[in-house]
Design a protein around this motif. Structure first.
Motif, PDB file in Angstrom:
ATOM      1  N   ASP A  95       0.814  -1.210   0.000  1.00 30.64           N
ATOM      2  CA  ASP A  95       0.000   0.000   0.000  1.00 30.64           C
ATOM      3  C   ASP A  95       0.854   1.269   0.000  1.00 30.64           C
ATOM      4  OD1 ASP A  95      -2.509  -1.456   0.266  1.00 30.64           O
ATOM      5  OD2 ASP A  95      -1.832  -1.919   2.290  1.00 30.64           O
ATOM      6  N   LYS A  96       2.063   1.166   0.528  1.00 23.30           N
ATOM      7  CA  LYS A  96       2.939   2.341   0.600  1.00 23.30           C
ATOM      8  C   LYS A  96       4.393   1.905   0.475  1.00 23.30           C
ATOM      9  CE  LYS A  96       4.107   6.231   3.686  1.00 23.30           C
ATOM     10  NZ  LYS A  96       3.792   6.860   4.989  1.00 23.30           N
ATOM     11  N   ILE A  97       5.126   2.552  -0.396  1.00 22.98           N
ATOM     12  CA  ILE A  97       6.584   2.416  -0.506  1.00 22.98           C
ATOM     13  C   ILE A  97       7.081   3.835  -0.737  1.00 22.98           C
ATOM     14  CG2 ILE A  97       8.522   1.387  -1.745  1.00 22.98           C
ATOM     15  CD1 ILE A  97       6.621  -0.818  -2.731  1.00 22.98           C
ATOM     16  N   GLU A  98       7.689   4.439   0.283  1.00 20.65           N
ATOM     17  CA  GLU A  98       7.991   5.870   0.219  1.00 20.65           C
ATOM     18  C   GLU A  98       9.334   6.163   0.877  1.00 20.65           C
ATOM     19  OE1 GLU A  98       6.087   9.688   2.399  1.00 20.65           O
ATOM     20  OE2 GLU A  98       4.704   8.584   1.087  1.00 20.65           O
ATOM     21  N   PRO A  99      10.225   6.894   0.197  1.00 27.41           N
ATOM     22  CA  PRO A  99      11.504   7.254   0.829  1.00 27.41           C
ATOM     23  C   PRO A  99      11.284   8.017   2.130  1.00 27.41           C
ATOM     24  CG  PRO A  99      11.531   7.794  -1.513  1.00 27.41           C
ATOM     25  CD  PRO A  99      10.128   7.422  -1.181  1.00 27.41           C
ATOM     26  N   ASN A 100      12.122   7.722   3.133  1.00 28.28           N
ATOM     27  CA  ASN A 100      11.965   8.398   4.424  1.00 28.28           C
ATOM     28  C   ASN A 100      13.202   9.196   4.816  1.00 28.28           C
ATOM     29  OD1 ASN A 100      13.693   6.329   5.205  1.00 28.28           O
ATOM     30  ND2 ASN A 100      12.099   5.169   6.271  1.00 28.28           N
ATOM     31  N   ARG A 101      14.033   9.514   3.829  1.00 33.84           N
ATOM     32  CA  ARG A 101      15.135  10.444   4.059  1.00 33.84           C
ATOM     33  C   ARG A 101      15.381  11.240   2.784  1.00 33.84           C
ATOM     34  NH1 ARG A 101      19.509   5.672   3.938  1.00 33.84           N
ATOM     35  NH2 ARG A 101      20.678   6.310   2.081  1.00 33.84           N
ATOM     36  N   ALA A 102      16.277  12.232   2.871  1.00 30.95           N
ATOM     37  CA  ALA A 102      16.415  13.218   1.796  1.00 30.95           C
ATOM     38  C   ALA A 102      17.516  12.894   0.804  1.00 30.95           C
ATOM     39  CB  ALA A 102      16.663  14.595   2.401  1.00 30.95           C
ATOM     40  N   ILE A 135      16.611  13.863  -2.664  1.00 28.92           N
ATOM     41  CA  ILE A 135      15.215  13.441  -2.828  1.00 28.92           C
ATOM     42  C   ILE A 135      14.312  14.585  -2.384  1.00 28.92           C
ATOM     43  CG2 ILE A 135      13.427  11.847  -2.046  1.00 28.92           C
ATOM     44  CD1 ILE A 135      15.668   9.763  -1.657  1.00 28.92           C
ATOM     45  N   ASP A 136      13.481  15.053  -3.294  1.00 33.20           N
ATOM     46  CA  ASP A 136      12.528  16.119  -2.998  1.00 33.20           C
ATOM     47  C   ASP A 136      11.122  15.530  -3.138  1.00 33.20           C
ATOM     48  OD1 ASP A 136      10.835  18.331  -2.962  1.00 33.20           O
ATOM     49  OD2 ASP A 136      12.261  19.622  -4.024  1.00 33.20           O
ATOM     50  N   LYS A 137      10.575  15.045  -2.019  1.00 37.72           N
ATOM     51  CA  LYS A 137       9.266  14.385  -2.079  1.00 37.72           C
ATOM     52  C   LYS A 137       8.160  15.380  -2.416  1.00 37.72           C
ATOM     53  CE  LYS A 137       9.207  12.063   1.851  1.00 37.72           C
ATOM     54  NZ  LYS A 137       8.696  11.074   2.827  1.00 37.72           N
ATOM     55  N   ILE A 141      10.668  14.499  -7.119  1.00 38.44           N
ATOM     56  CA  ILE A 141      11.829  14.312  -7.974  1.00 38.44           C
ATOM     57  C   ILE A 141      13.047  13.878  -7.163  1.00 38.44           C
ATOM     58  CG2 ILE A 141      11.080  16.028  -9.670  1.00 38.44           C
ATOM     59  CD1 ILE A 141      13.234  17.919  -8.423  1.00 38.44           C
ATOM     60  N   ALA A 142      14.013  13.297  -7.866  1.00 41.42           N
ATOM     61  CA  ALA A 142      15.364  13.092  -7.344  1.00 41.42           C
ATOM     62  C   ALA A 142      16.295  13.854  -8.267  1.00 41.42           C
ATOM     63  CB  ALA A 142      15.712  11.611  -7.321  1.00 41.42           C
ATOM     64  N   TRP A 143      17.313  14.518  -7.683  1.00 45.98           N
ATOM     65  CA  TRP A 143      18.210  15.300  -8.515  1.00 45.98           C
ATOM     66  C   TRP A 143      19.634  15.224  -7.991  1.00 45.98           C
ATOM     67  CZ3 TRP A 143      20.785  19.505  -6.364  1.00 45.98           C
ATOM     68  CH2 TRP A 143      20.270  20.002  -5.165  1.00 45.98           C
ATOM     69  N   ILE A 144      20.573  15.421  -8.908  1.00 40.51           N
ATOM     70  CA  ILE A 144      21.988  15.420  -8.576  1.00 40.51           C
ATOM     71  C   ILE A 144      22.664  16.525  -9.362  1.00 40.51           C
ATOM     72  CG2 ILE A 144      22.484  13.658 -10.329  1.00 40.51           C
ATOM     73  CD1 ILE A 144      24.739  12.657  -8.512  1.00 40.51           C
ATOM     74  N   PRO A 157      11.886  11.936 -12.174  1.00 45.69           N
ATOM     75  CA  PRO A 157      10.741  11.739 -11.278  1.00 45.69           C
ATOM     76  C   PRO A 157      10.992  10.582 -10.318  1.00 45.69           C
ATOM     77  CG  PRO A 157      10.055  11.794 -13.588  1.00 45.69           C
ATOM     78  CD  PRO A 157      11.540  11.684 -13.582  1.00 45.69           C
ATOM     79  N   LEU A 158      10.499  10.709  -9.102  1.00 50.59           N
ATOM     80  CA  LEU A 158      10.551   9.605  -8.161  1.00 50.59           C
ATOM     81  C   LEU A 158       9.652   8.475  -8.644  1.00 50.59           C
ATOM     82  CD1 LEU A 158      10.311  11.467  -4.722  1.00 50.59           C
ATOM     83  CD2 LEU A 158      12.360  10.505  -5.785  1.00 50.59           C
ATOM     84  N   ARG A 159      10.080   7.235  -8.435  1.00 49.34           N
ATOM     85  CA  ARG A 159       9.257   6.054  -8.689  1.00 49.34           C
ATOM     86  C   ARG A 159       9.689   4.993  -7.675  1.00 49.34           C
ATOM     87  NH1 ARG A 159       9.935   4.258 -14.471  1.00 49.34           N
ATOM     88  NH2 ARG A 159      11.575   2.914 -13.650  1.00 49.34           N
ATOM     89  N   PRO A 160       9.298   5.166  -6.398  1.00 52.49           N
ATOM     90  CA  PRO A 160       9.813   4.290  -5.332  1.00 52.49           C
ATOM     91  C   PRO A 160       9.414   2.836  -5.543  1.00 52.49           C
ATOM     92  CG  PRO A 160       8.760   6.253  -4.422  1.00 52.49           C
ATOM     93  CD  PRO A 160       8.418   6.212  -5.868  1.00 52.49           C
ATOM     94  N   MET A 161      10.354   1.936  -5.223  1.00 47.51           N
ATOM     95  CA  MET A 161      10.146   0.502  -5.419  1.00 47.51           C
ATOM     96  C   MET A 161      10.993  -0.255  -4.409  1.00 47.51           C
ATOM     97  SD  MET A 161      13.118  -0.357  -8.050  1.00 47.51           S
ATOM     98  CE  MET A 161      12.939  -2.005  -7.709  1.00 47.51           C
ATOM     99  N   LEU A 162      10.698  -1.534  -4.269  1.00 45.00           N
ATOM    100  CA  LEU A 162      11.518  -2.432  -3.464  1.00 45.00           C
ATOM    101  C   LEU A 162      12.262  -3.382  -4.386  1.00 45.00           C
ATOM    102  CD1 LEU A 162       9.204  -3.369  -0.453  1.00 45.00           C
ATOM    103  CD2 LEU A 162      11.117  -1.762  -0.477  1.00 45.00           C
TER     104      LEU A 162
END
Length: 326
Positions: A95-102, A135-137, A141-144, A157-162
């Protein structure tokens, strides 16, 4: 007063409502680098229960940026599913897969298996470097930005996965968390995102589910050897299908039926995925063997999930909209 015989006790139990599914909040403190039934259950759950938990990144760094385990791919779990026995199937709905740090990190060189030998020989950049992404939730987006890169700024664009979802393997094996197989494991499929159902075989009592290796994003094939490796907040529910033996991991999304086969060489991984998809269509969707073959010949789609792990992973899938009406 009439005594409570065994009959009346059973009748009373049958009349009582079934226990409601529970929500378990589990903060892991110990992590594992093998899929194995030798690891003690971290949490026991019942079919229908929901789990709210966290994973750390592939190098063992947690949501506070603190190293808490060794790589590769330290796993959260295992979660013991009550009633699961060998020959059953578990269904994990994320139901949820979300980055929890920056921040996240990635590799910067294409993996040796992903390019021609002549390309490797001609490389100018030969030293591997760990690239740190932001990581900018809020913006999704993710940027470098780095002088080592041209262009110097990349944004995706972010596309969180396991990358890893697996159960204890068969035959009492202990298999490294860098490896995918029939038990699931390090499949690194870019579309294992929130909303999917993952189906895995039960090889040991309780199934013993492990999760980990979160990526804020990953390209298909994982051709640089990593995704955007980071820690995750994960929420999932787990169900049990009794006496439903499957040979390889399956997934279902809103649009597709999906099978993931893993092996070395890549052709064998494709064969595993194709064979399992045919069996699924025969068992659950009313196809004959010839009917499934005829349908798949014109409807099957393929993806390469990874070409960097000890076994490669190939995805075979069909669109649910193309399935015949029954």
């Amino acid at each position: 007063m009439r005594p409570f015989t065994a009959f009346w006790i059973l009748a009373l139990a049958a009349a009582l409502p079934a226990a409601s599914p529970e929500t378990h909040r589990f903060i892991p403190e110990r992590f594992y680098n093998t899929y194995s039934a030798a690891h003690p259950p971290a949490l026991r759950v019942k079919p229908g229960d929901r789990v709210v938990t966290k994973t750390i990144d592939a190098a063992g760094v947690d949501w506070d940026g603190k190293p808490v385990a060794n790589g590769p791919n330290p796993q959260t779990g295992p979660f013991y599913l009550e009633g699961a026995e060998p020959g059953d199937m578990i269904v994990v709905t994320f139901d949820k897969i979300e980055p929890n740090r920056a921040t996240a990190y990635s590799g910067s060189l294409l993996a040796p298996y992903a390019v021609d030998p002549a390309t490797i020989n001609a490389r100018v950049d030969r030293e591997p470097k760990r690239m740190i992404w932001n990581i900018d939730k809020a913006r999704g987006i993710a940027w470098i930005e780095s002088p080592d890169l041209k262009p110097s700024r990349l944004e995706l664009p972010l596309r969180p996965m396991l990358g890893c979802v697996g159960v204890a393997p068969a035959r009492k094996e202990a298999i490294l968390t860098s490896v995918p197989g029939a038990f699931g494991g390090n499949m690194d499929y870019a579309w294992l995102n929130a909303g999917v159902k993952v189906m895995l075989p039960v090889n040991e009592p309780g199934a013993l589910l492990f999760i980990g290796d979160g990526h804020a994003r990953q390209g298909e094939g994982e051709v640089a050897g990593t995704g955007l490796e980071t820690s995750m907040d994960v929420e999932f529910s787990v169900d049990l299908v009794k006496k439903k033996a499957i040979g390889w991991p399956r997934m279902e999304t809103e649009t597709h039926l999906i099978v993931l086969g893993s092996a070395r060489p890549l052709l064998e991984a494709l064969q595993h995925a194709t064979s399992e998809l045919q069996q699924w269509l025969i068992a659950d969707y009313g196809f004959s063997e010839r009917g499934a073959g005829t349908f798949m010949g014109q409807a099957a789609e393929y993806e390469i999930a990874n070409v960097v792990d000890p076994s490669f992973t190939v995805v075979a899938k069909v669109r649910k909209a193309l399935l015949p009406r029954r």
